[in-house]
Design a protein around this motif. Structure first.
Motif, PDB file in Angstrom:
ATOM      1  N   PRO A  75      34.669 107.912  53.024  1.00 28.31           N
ATOM      2  CA  PRO A  75      34.531 106.449  53.045  1.00 28.31           C
ATOM      3  C   PRO A  75      33.167 106.012  52.527  1.00 28.31           C
ATOM      4  O   PRO A  75      32.153 106.668  52.792  1.00 28.31           O
ATOM      5  CB  PRO A  75      34.697 106.096  54.518  1.00 28.31           C
ATOM      6  N   PHE A  76      33.138 104.914  51.756  1.00 23.95           N
ATOM      7  CA  PHE A  76      31.901 104.388  51.217  1.00 23.95           C
ATOM      8  C   PHE A  76      31.138 103.673  52.334  1.00 23.95           C
ATOM      9  O   PHE A  76      31.760 103.104  53.236  1.00 23.95           O
ATOM     10  CB  PHE A  76      32.216 103.428  50.067  1.00 23.95           C
ATOM     11  N   PRO A  77      29.799 103.691  52.311  1.00 26.11           N
ATOM     12  CA  PRO A  77      29.027 103.119  53.426  1.00 26.11           C
ATOM     13  C   PRO A  77      29.371 101.656  53.700  1.00 26.11           C
ATOM     14  O   PRO A  77      29.440 100.837  52.784  1.00 26.11           O
ATOM     15  CB  PRO A  77      27.580 103.261  52.958  1.00 26.11           C
ATOM     16  N   SER A  78      29.574 101.341  54.957  1.00 19.17           N
ATOM     17  CA  SER A  78      29.893  99.978  55.376  1.00 19.17           C
ATOM     18  C   SER A  78      28.637  99.118  55.403  1.00 19.17           C
ATOM     19  O   SER A  78      27.504  99.623  55.356  1.00 19.17           O
ATOM     20  CB  SER A  78      30.509  99.997  56.773  1.00 19.17           C
ATOM     21  N   THR A  79      28.830  97.816  55.506  1.00 18.38           N
ATOM     22  CA  THR A  79      27.700  96.905  55.663  1.00 18.38           C
ATOM     23  C   THR A  79      26.906  97.263  56.920  1.00 18.38           C
ATOM     24  O   THR A  79      25.671  97.228  56.926  1.00 18.38           O
ATOM     25  CB  THR A  79      28.187  95.450  55.735  1.00 18.38           C
ATOM     26  N   GLU A  80      27.614  97.622  57.981  1.00 18.25           N
ATOM     27  CA  GLU A  80      26.947  97.996  59.229  1.00 18.25           C
ATOM     28  C   GLU A  80      26.027  99.196  59.019  1.00 18.25           C
ATOM     29  O   GLU A  80      24.877  99.205  59.494  1.00 18.25           O
ATOM     30  CB  GLU A  80      27.977  98.305  60.311  1.00 18.25           C
ATOM     31  N   LYS A  81      26.507 100.215  58.320  1.00 16.95           N
ATOM     32  CA  LYS A  81      25.693 101.406  58.094  1.00 16.95           C
ATOM     33  C   LYS A  81      24.489 101.078  57.227  1.00 16.95           C
ATOM     34  O   LYS A  81      23.371 101.558  57.466  1.00 16.95           O
ATOM     35  CB  LYS A  81      26.537 102.500  57.435  1.00 16.95           C
ATOM     36  N   ARG A  82      24.694 100.265  56.222  1.00 13.56           N
ATOM     37  CA  ARG A  82      23.584  99.892  55.330  1.00 13.56           C
ATOM     38  C   ARG A  82      22.519  99.106  56.086  1.00 13.56           C
ATOM     39  O   ARG A  82      21.320  99.312  55.879  1.00 13.56           O
ATOM     40  CB  ARG A  82      24.126  99.097  54.136  1.00 13.56           C
ATOM     41  N   GLN A  83      22.958  98.213  56.966  1.00 12.91           N
ATOM     42  CA  GLN A  83      21.997  97.423  57.730  1.00 12.91           C
ATOM     43  C   GLN A  83      21.254  98.276  58.755  1.00 12.91           C
ATOM     44  O   GLN A  83      20.069  98.060  59.024  1.00 12.91           O
ATOM     45  CB  GLN A  83      22.703  96.259  58.415  1.00 12.91           C
ATOM     46  N   ALA A  84      21.928  99.249  59.327  1.00 13.18           N
ATOM     47  CA  ALA A  84      21.258 100.166  60.254  1.00 13.18           C
ATOM     48  C   ALA A  84      20.188 100.973  59.522  1.00 13.18           C
ATOM     49  O   ALA A  84      19.101 101.229  60.065  1.00 13.18           O
ATOM     50  CB  ALA A  84      22.280 101.098  60.897  1.00 13.18           C
ATOM     51  N   THR A  85      20.477 101.364  58.284  1.00 17.05           N
ATOM     52  CA  THR A  85      19.512 102.108  57.481  1.00 17.05           C
ATOM     53  C   THR A  85      18.338 101.216  57.087  1.00 17.05           C
ATOM     54  O   THR A  85      17.186 101.669  57.053  1.00 17.05           O
ATOM     55  CB  THR A  85      20.187 102.695  56.237  1.00 17.05           C
ATOM     56  N   PHE A  86      18.628  99.955  56.794  1.00 14.33           N
ATOM     57  CA  PHE A  86      17.549  99.004  56.522  1.00 14.33           C
ATOM     58  C   PHE A  86      16.602  98.927  57.713  1.00 14.33           C
ATOM     59  O   PHE A  86      15.374  99.010  57.562  1.00 14.33           O
ATOM     60  CB  PHE A  86      18.129  97.616  56.221  1.00 14.33           C
TER      61      PHE A  86
END
Length: 367
Positions: A75-86
């Motif tokens: 699965p491609f990274p979700s918005t949630e995962k991207r924001q957690a990484t931010f």
């Protein structure tokens, strides 16, 4: 009056060649021969050699940390995962930019800050990055905080306008502006021309600058004038929206032509405010949104590429980092100023969704 007296910048430690990023994206996007050739051509003609990212995946062929290790990267990274990484990386990078500012300008004292302006369009959470900076830097809790979000590449200009207003109403004003963007978190797999272009440009970086009502430094930039305008015919050519798989950039190849059509009027209107001509300008700090944008502005204003070299250098070494980028250009100019530049001017531009055209004139003071 208000003055820029200190500038600092920072980038993540992962330095990636444009060719390595291109090969990563060809693989992840599963491009056919035609689109692979198109993407590589866009990357090669971008004027960019290296970019920085908080992610090391863009330089790998296997063993990914952020993206999936499956054959199709799903699965491609979700918005949630991207924001957690931010949230994981934004504070550290912001503190690096502020530390760079402090290393260059020893008079900077976070405890004296009266206003904090945070600029970002690539991540958000609350309590946010602004409060984390207050706590980490031991800035008084009474500091006035302002967040400027989702304005894109021209947002630093709005931060500077706000800082200018604060200093004009507070004779003791010391405003810290922090622009932090992690654009590389929002890579998308869509094979549209707009997405191929966006994927070729954006990177991560942070810039911090101090604006003061009473300057602490003999070397400073007075905020002399601002002017902005809209080119609504370009409203569909540059956009930034939130999707299920991160933030989605729309960036049309027509943007340079739209900017080309409006930049002369914008410049004339700004210079009219202070009774100056383009020939009176010694330095240019232009947001390097792309090589074609820089070339379009040079053609319209009849300035040489050598006069715009700072923008090309930032584009080549860092790519487009959104809001901090023009501050990287400004820092490069600021570092090289000498007493011979006293009373000379810097003309600065940046652009973003709307299509928004922003301009600023700075007067150099060397006392």
């Amino acid at each position: 009056m208000s003055y820029i007296t200190a500038i600092g910048t920072a980038n993540p430690e992962n330095i990636l060649s444009q060719s390595a990023i291109a090969e990563f994206m060809v693989r992840v996007m599963q491009l056919d021969q035609v689109n692979s050739r198109k993407l590589r051509a866009i990357f090669k003609s971008s004027g960019i050699e290296t970019r920085h990212s908080v992610l090391d995946d863009y330089g790998k062929t296997e063993g990914f940390h952020f993206y999936s290790n499956s054959a199709d990267f799903e699965p491609f990274p979700s918005t949630e995962k991207r924001q957690a990484t931010f949230r994981q990386h934004a504070l550290g990078l912001s503190l690096q930019a502020i530390e760079n500012l402090r290393d260059r300008h020893s008079f900077f004292d976070p405890r004296q800050i009266t206003h904090l302006i945070l600029v970002c369009c690539t991540g958000m959470y609350a309590p946010g990055l602004d409060i984390e900076l207050v706590q980490k830097l031991n800035i008084p809790g009474t500091v006035q905080r302002t967040c400027i979000t989702f304005m894109g590449c021209y947002a630093a200009f709005n931060a500077l306008k706000a800082a200018d207003a604060f200093c004009k109403t507070d004779s003791t004003g010391k405003v810290l502006i922090v622009c932090t963007e992690l654009c590389s978190l929002h890579f998308q797999k869509k094979t549209s021309d707009d997405n191929l272009l966006a994927n070729a440009l954006f990177a991560d970086g942070s810039a911090a600058l101090l604006v003061e009502a009473i300057p602490s430094s003999a070397k400073r930039l007075r905020l002399a004038a601002f002017h902005n305008d809209l080119a609504p015919e370009g409203s569909n050519d540059m956009a930034w929206t939130i999707g299920d798989l991160g933030f989605e950039m729309k960036l049309s190849s027509y943007v340079p032509e739209i900017i080309k059509g409006g930049i002369k009027k914008l410049t004339d209107s700004l210079l009219l405010k202070i009774d100056k001509q383009i020939s009176d300008i010694r330095y240019f700090a232009i947001h390097p949104g792309g090589k074609k944008i820089l070339e379009a502005i040079e053609e319209q204003l009849r300035i040489g590429k050598n006069q715009n070299q700072a923008a090309y250098d930032v584009l080549r070494n860092f790519g487009n980092m959104s809001s901090p980028t023009v501050l990287f250009v400004l820092q490069k100019i600021f570092q090289g100023l000498t007493t011979d530049d006293h009373n000379e001017h810097i003309l600065s531009f940046a652009f973003g969704p709307g299509l928004t055209l922003e301009s600023m004139l700075l007067e150099i003071e060397m006392h």
